[in-house]
Design an enzyme around this catalytic site. Structure first.
Site, PDB file in Angstrom:
ATOM      1  N   LYS A 145     -17.368 -11.636  14.059  1.00 27.03           N
ATOM      2  CA  LYS A 145     -18.324 -12.491  14.948  1.00 27.03           C
ATOM      3  C   LYS A 145     -18.513 -11.687  16.277  1.00 27.03           C
ATOM      4  CE  LYS A 145     -18.265 -17.188  16.958  1.00 27.03           C
ATOM      5  NZ  LYS A 145     -17.341 -17.044  17.729  1.00 27.03           N
ATOM      6  N   SER A 158      -4.011  -7.519   0.962  1.00 23.27           N
ATOM      7  CA  SER A 158      -3.233  -8.688   0.127  1.00 23.27           C
ATOM      8  C   SER A 158      -2.521  -8.123  -0.971  1.00 23.27           C
ATOM      9  CB  SER A 158      -4.140  -9.653  -0.569  1.00 23.27           C
ATOM     10  OG  SER A 158      -3.600 -10.611  -1.154  1.00 23.27           O
ATOM     11  N   GLY A 174       0.954  -1.217   0.047  1.00 22.29           N
ATOM     12  CA  GLY A 174      -0.044  -0.149  -0.015  1.00 22.29           C
ATOM     13  C   GLY A 174       1.046   1.172   0.079  1.00 22.29           C
ATOM     14  N   GLY A 214     -13.255 -13.672  12.984  1.00 20.93           N
ATOM     15  CA  GLY A 214     -13.227 -13.638  14.437  1.00 20.93           C
ATOM     16  C   GLY A 214     -13.908 -12.146  14.834  1.00 20.93           C
ATOM     17  N   TYR A 251      -1.468 -17.036  -4.013  1.00 20.97           N
ATOM     18  CA  TYR A 251      -2.665 -16.065  -4.126  1.00 20.97           C
ATOM     19  C   TYR A 251      -3.965 -16.906  -4.516  1.00 20.97           C
ATOM     20  CZ  TYR A 251      -5.035 -11.957  -5.584  1.00 20.97           C
ATOM     21  OH  TYR A 251      -6.192 -10.692  -5.559  1.00 20.97           O
TER      22      TYR A 251
END
Ligand code: UDP
Length: 314
Positions: free
Chosen positions: A106, A76, A37, A103, A146
């Site tokens: 959730k 990614s 990035g 997680g 990937y």
């Protein structure tokens, strides 16, 4: 105010998503570890009260305090040369990173949208690619890191949906282009634009008869936004079905940049390079009422304006 976490926020697509959610009035938390990035892509958001930046690698435990309504997982490495250079990070962000974010979703009771890819179809034997095609992927080839990470990502996302009843969305993104693509990321569009502006050879791999279908980033972002807010949990292709050969594409860039020194040169075709790729977008049309609006002539012109500001002619 709804709060959204966007991972890969400083990346090409992630940064455009940050802009869109800010524009829609959300509180945006952008997360990135900047291995591919570029912070310059989101610097203009830093003064805003409803934007926060967390420097973090999502392959490690992710902590976000307070309420969270939506998560968009876009972190990614995404260009073939990046995942060749960073195979382990690529596998980890698609697997461990996705697990951490599921997680988190959730625990916050948040809806999560996962960035998947046309690479789940590998070198496709079915054309155009519909969502119910299972793909033709070499798990141990150079692209396997990937492709298989993204396939695992889809599998674990569906498992959280069925087992935990989590609200999940899966977008399969086809080749996308636009401002903020990294000049040196090795993908065909930044490569051709920077070579054409510098008056160098445009590196066509193989004979250039492999095909791709290029979608302008604003169209993609619109599709993702609609998918997030829809109630559909199965994978949806988002891309532009207008398909061309890489050779035709090189000629379009040459014509647009119009630099007499630019020309075409041939380099070897990378291993496992898909021969053809075109999204079937029937599902996106029916479920999201979405279709791309920006044609390639317009999209390439807008993208050229950006590359003129970041590439110096030699
Ligand atoms: N390609 C090319 N020259 C370049 C970079 C890429 O001819 O300098 C070709 C590549 O072999 C592939 C297509 O362009 O067939 C798209 O490649 P890219 O890396 O942009 O993404 P992919 O669709 O393969 O993931």
């Amino acid at each position: 105010m709804k709060k959204v976490l966007i991972t890969g926020a400083a990346g090409f697509i992630g940064s455009h998503l940050c802009d869109r959610f800010i524009k829609e009035g959300y509180h945006v938390i952008g997360m990135d570890n900047l291995i591919t990035g570029n912070i310059a892509n989101i610097e203009h958001l830093f003064p805003l009260k409803n934007f926060e930046y967390y420097h973090h690698d999502v392959s490690k435990f992710v902590h976000v305090p307070g309420q969270l309504d939506y998560i968009l997982h876009f972190a990614s490495p995404a260009s073939p040369i990046d995942y060749l250079k960073m195979p382990i990070q690529t596998l980890k962000v698609g697997s461990l990173g996705t697990h951490n974010l599921l997680g988190l979703a959730k625990s916050k009771n948040a809806r999560i949208l996962i960035a998947s890819t046309s690479e789940v179809y590998g070198d496709p034997l079915v054309h155009p690619q519909q969502e119910d095609y299972w793909g033709n992927v070499n798990p141990i080839g150079p692209r396997g890191v990937y492709d298989e990470a993204k396939r695992f990502q889809e599998a674990i996302t569906m498992a959280y949906h069925t087992f935990h009843g989590l609200e999940t969305r899966i977008v399969r993104i086809f080749n996308t282009y636009g401002p903020r693509m990294r000049v040196e990321d090795g993908r065909v569009l930044p490569a051709f634009f920077s070579q054409a502006i510098r008056g160098e050879g445009l590196t066509v791999f193989g004979e250039g008869n492999q095909t791709r279908s290029f979608c302008y980033v604003d169209d993609l972002v619109e599709g993702i936004y609609r998918l997030l807010l829809s109630d559909y949990h199965m994978p949806v292709n988002v891309g532009n079905p207008s398909e061309i050969t890489i050779m035709q594409f090189a000629h379009e860039v040459l014509a647009l940049v119009n630099n007499p020194k630019a020309h075409i040169i041939y380099n070897p075709l990378p291993v496992d390079d898909p021969k053809q790729r075109q999204p079937d977008i029937t599902r996106a049309k029916n479920i999201l009422g979405w279709a791309p609006k920006v044609d390639r002539a317009e999209g390439l012109q807008r993208t050229y304006e950006y590359f003129k500001t970041v590439v110096t002619p030699s």
